[in-house]
Design an enzyme around this catalytic site. Structure first.
Site, PDB file in Angstrom:
ATOM      1  N   TYR A 538       0.747  -1.129  -0.113  1.00 31.39           N
ATOM      2  CA  TYR A 538       0.006  -0.080   0.009  1.00 31.39           C
ATOM      3  C   TYR A 538       0.839   1.266  -0.010  1.00 31.39           C
ATOM      4  O   TYR A 538       2.021   1.161   0.453  1.00 31.39           O
ATOM      5  CB  TYR A 538      -0.826   0.083   1.349  1.00 31.39           C
ATOM      6  CG  TYR A 538      -1.196  -0.998   2.114  1.00 31.39           C
ATOM      7  CD1 TYR A 538      -0.514  -1.803   2.913  1.00 31.39           C
ATOM      8  CD2 TYR A 538      -2.676  -1.019   2.153  1.00 31.39           C
ATOM      9  CE1 TYR A 538      -0.912  -2.836   3.466  1.00 31.39           C
ATOM     10  CE2 TYR A 538      -3.220  -2.074   3.087  1.00 31.39           C
ATOM     11  CZ  TYR A 538      -2.367  -3.170   3.521  1.00 31.39           C
ATOM     12  OH  TYR A 538      -2.802  -3.961   4.393  1.00 31.39           O
ATOM     13  N   HIS A 618      -9.669   2.042   4.139  1.00 34.06           N
ATOM     14  CA  HIS A 618      -9.134   2.908   5.236  1.00 34.06           C
ATOM     15  C   HIS A 618      -9.337   4.346   4.991  1.00 34.06           C
ATOM     16  O   HIS A 618      -8.605   5.234   5.242  1.00 34.06           O
ATOM     17  CB  HIS A 618      -7.503   2.744   5.210  1.00 34.06           C
ATOM     18  CG  HIS A 618      -6.984   1.539   5.520  1.00 34.06           C
ATOM     19  ND1 HIS A 618      -5.865   1.115   5.182  1.00 34.06           N
ATOM     20  CD2 HIS A 618      -7.628   0.419   6.197  1.00 34.06           C
ATOM     21  CE1 HIS A 618      -5.718  -0.327   5.648  1.00 34.06           C
ATOM     22  NE2 HIS A 618      -6.782  -0.416   6.338  1.00 34.06           N
ATOM     23  N   ASN A 660      -2.475   0.957   8.899  1.00 34.92           N
ATOM     24  CA  ASN A 660      -3.874   0.888   9.010  1.00 34.92           C
ATOM     25  C   ASN A 660      -4.726   1.496  10.138  1.00 34.92           C
ATOM     26  O   ASN A 660      -3.879   1.376  11.355  1.00 34.92           O
ATOM     27  CB  ASN A 660      -4.221  -0.767   9.349  1.00 34.92           C
ATOM     28  CG  ASN A 660      -3.414  -1.481   8.568  1.00 34.92           C
ATOM     29  OD1 ASN A 660      -1.963  -1.645   8.353  1.00 34.92           O
ATOM     30  ND2 ASN A 660      -3.762  -2.399   7.728  1.00 34.92           N
TER      31      ASN A 660
END
Ligand code: 6FA
Length: 683
Positions: A538, A618, A660
């Protein structure tokens, strides 16, 4: 008959909508590579829709190729309600076929004329109206006023509810969903857990089944990305990766007001209530760690340091460590097993579940209460505030903006959609009281790309497909005995970060999460399915791409502008990070990259990645904190233009956090609620 047979029955359209009634035979079951799949015709299911505005390549050819859809989403459907006898269905289908023929011939013969309702139909209409009037006048008019009404029980809402009630305020907490963990009254469990109080939401090892269940009642069906509508919100259903925030998560550089920069006292409060663990099994051992070993071997070739990540939250360049979780005693904890448990015991807090807040009720800038879907709670479902009372919205990055739009707060195009809705429109304040704020804008989410590998040492754990119906007996027994073993972990096993420069001079951080199994495999290689593993890459803090979320005509909350890669430099940096990571695959004996395979370059793989697949769930920023004119809430978390409306959830976070986000959201909520309590003028 074997394949599906479609019979066209009826088509209508107007300027905005298109409706097609058709009969589909042999459409309930279909073959796939892994065996037949079926629609859950006797249960609740989540169908998907997709569309493309691009024509197929050759409309005259039924075998024509076509581009992938431009958008897609999900919606809930209770198939069990759609059952009639074969005989009745046959009559219905025949009637529609005849009706279609009649309409066709009528249209040929004469212009369309509206038929007036018969005397009997008018009588039924009047009776229906009478029934509506009677039922609305029956609603309870003894609504109780509260000092604070908190909307939503996710990562933000539960911290807020606990701290407000701890301060002695009279608090009402409203949650649209029902119970989750066994300790909160939840009961949904697989057969192998019967006789225990453990539910799907308690057991970390059942995390992957959130996406594989035929009865997914926990997803919000009116939000077209994954969002939890259940006690705990996202924290009841997420992977529970849990990171203490680094300083950058609250820095001025990342959009926070200066008064927020010292987050340490609040993060310390969070840690005291909910310590992270990277060894969640109650026996202190780690299980199914082959993926961690293989990924560590890869990262060791690139001079990454092996650390306990939450011991040094600010060190996020070339580091890796075991995945950390918000689990306690081998079970999901998060804010539900901690903040909720203390809050619910206080007599000054009332918790009302299965209650949806539709809008706040206001007189100009003053909020008077909230309107809910439950008319037993007050006239027209309205629950009032005490004279100095306040509302705190914590309904999440999608839920909170929708409540604001329905309250006449946000961009005019969104409020006009509400205005046109027959149920929501009449509840809007007059146009002169609409408050124009950038609600839904400035949204970000990590773009994420999955890389699938095989390694002979890896145990893919049947790709988590058996854990609900047929878990490995020894592992199930071990978990039931003392919450130890494989089921005490969610699927991730190792996480890593590195910093990367972009050609715009900005630094972006790349995060990786490694786990056994894979969501999908596309490869020309032969491979052993029991050895598959995934590294999700990510891009996090530093991304410059932004999107917009809003509502459509059905008031479904959805992305209007997808937030991934709107800045091409974000994509360039992620591609470079993936290529760097893969340089040493050949140096780890036995490690093979299978998706993408050698027929696809990394650039092509990323460029053709389905946009929905980039979603990391998210979402932040839809009601950003910041300066008047460019933000939705001020440094006290108060909505601009209002006296007593506050927001404390992911939506106020202005830029994507480093990891996260639920840890950062809870630390933010600790600080936010302290600010709300400190702000004068309240109850
Ligand atoms: N975050 C992490 O930190 N680690 C992870 O591993 C992780 N994984 C996932 C994941 O696997 C999935 C599938 C999803 C969807 C999210 C993940 N996240 C992860 C993100 C994390 O869970 C969210 O960022 C976090 O929960 C957001 O916290 P908020 O407080 O902002 O919002 P929630 O969605 O948690 O809660 C909103 C609540 O409001 C819900 O309980 C909802 O039912 C309720 N609500 C919404 N509208 C309402 C209304 N009108 N009336 C009453 N209640 C309402």
């Amino acid at each position: 008959m074997s394949g599906p047979v479609l019979t066209d029955l009826h088509t209508t359209f107007n300027a905005t909508h298109w409706k097609w009634v058709y009969r589909c035979q042999n459409c309930i079951t279909w073959p796939t590579e892994t065996g037949p799949k079926s629609i859950p015709i006797s249960e609740f299911g989540v169908p998907a829709w997709a569309y493309s505005s691009v024509a197929v390549n050759d409309p005259t050819d039924p075998q024509s190729t076509f581009n992938e859809h431009t958008d897609f989403g999900f919606f809930g459907l209770d198939y069990s309600l759609a059952h009639v006898s074969d005989a009745l269905y046959a009559v219905w289908a025949q009637w529609w076929a005849q009706e279609a023929a009649r309409r066709h011939s009528r249209r040929q013969r004469r212009p369309l004329r509206r038929r007036l309702p018969s005397r009997k139909e008018r009588l039924i209409g009047l009776l229906f109206l009478f029934f509506l009037l009677v039922s609305s006048s029956n609603s309870n008019s003894k609504a109780i006023p509260y000092d604070y009404i908190v909307v939503g029980t996710g990562a933000g809402g539960l911290v807020v509810a606990d701290r407000l009630s701890e301060a002695g305020k009279k608090v009402l907490v409203l949650e649209r969903g029902g119970p989750s963990l066994g300790s909160t009254g939840g009961t949904y469990q697989p057969a192998w857990l019967q006789g225990t109080s453990l539910t799907k939401f308690d057991v970390p090892g059942l995390f992957e089944t959130m996406f594989q269940d035929s009865n997914p009642f926990w997803w919000c069906k009116d939000i077209n990305v994954f969002a939890g509508c259940i006690l705990g919100g996202g924290t009841a259903i997420n992977g529970a990766l849990y990171w203490y925030p680094p300083d950058s998560d609250f820095s001025v550089a990342n959009g926070w007001p200066r008064s927020w920069a010292n987050h340490h006292p609040y993060t310390a409060k969070l840690k005291a209530r909910l310590p992270a663990t990277d060894h969640p099994s109650t026996d202190g051992k780690r299980y199914l760690m082959q993926v961690a070993d293989v990924t560590a071997a890869l990262l060791n070739k690139q001079n990454y340091a092996n650390i306990t990540i939450n011991d040094v939250p600010d060190w996020k360049d070339h580091v890796y460590g075991y995945s950390a979780f918000s689990f306690i005693n081998g079970k999901r904890a998060g804010p539900i097993a901690t903040y909720y448990q203390t809050a619910i015991k206080r007599p000054n807090l009332t918790y009302q579940q299965y209650t949806t807040v539709l809008n706040v009720v206001r007189d100009g800038s003053k909020i008077l209460g909230v309107r809910t879907n439950d008319t037993s709670l007050g006239p027209d479902g309205v629950i009032p505030l005490t004279p100095k009372g306040r509302v705190v919205l914590a309904a999440g990055a999608y839920g909170t903006p929708r409540i604001l739009f329905r309250s006449g707060i946000g961009p005019t195009d969104m409020i006009n959609i509400v205005k046109n809705d027959p149920a929501a429109g009449p509840a809007l304040p007059p146009e002169s009281q609409w408050i124009d704020l950038p609600v839904g804008e400035n949204v970000s989410d990590n773009p994420s790309i999955n890389l699938v590998f095989t390694h002979p040492s890896v145990d893919a754990y049947e790709n988590w497909a058996q854990v609900w119906t047929a878990p490995r007996p020894a592992d199930a027994a071990q978990y039931i005995k003392d919450q130890s073993g494989i089921f005490a972990h969610a699927s991730p096993r190792l996480n890593f970060w590195r910093a990367m420069g972009g050609r715009d001079g900005k630094t972006r951080w790349l995060q990786g999460t490694a786990r056994p199994g894979a969501a999908s495999v596309t490869t020309s290689y032969p491979y052993n399915v029991s050895n598959i593993m995934t590294i999700t890459t990510y891009l996090s803090t530093g991304i410059t791409s932004r999107g917009r979320i809003g509502i459509d005509a059905a008031l479904t909350a959805r992305p209007l502008v997808e937030p991934w890669f709107t800045d091409p430099i974000d994509k360039e940096v992620l591609i470079r990070g993936i290529k760097d990571l893969l340089v040493n695959v050949k140096d780890v004996p036995g490690l093979t990259l299978i998706t993408p395979d050698n027929t696809t370059t990394i650039d092509d793989y990323v460029n053709s990645y389905p946009t929905g697949g980039l979603n990391s769930n998210h979402w932040v920023g839809s009601c950003s904190i910041g300066a008047k004119g460019s933000a939705v809430v001020d440094e006290w978390t108060k909505v601009y233009g209002t006296d007593n409306l506050f927001i404390i959830d992911a939506s106020i976070i202005p830029t994507i956090p480093m990891g996260n986000p639920h840890g950062t959201i809870m630390a933010m909520a600790e600080q936010g609620v302290a600010k709300v309590l400190a702000l004068s003028g309240g109850p």
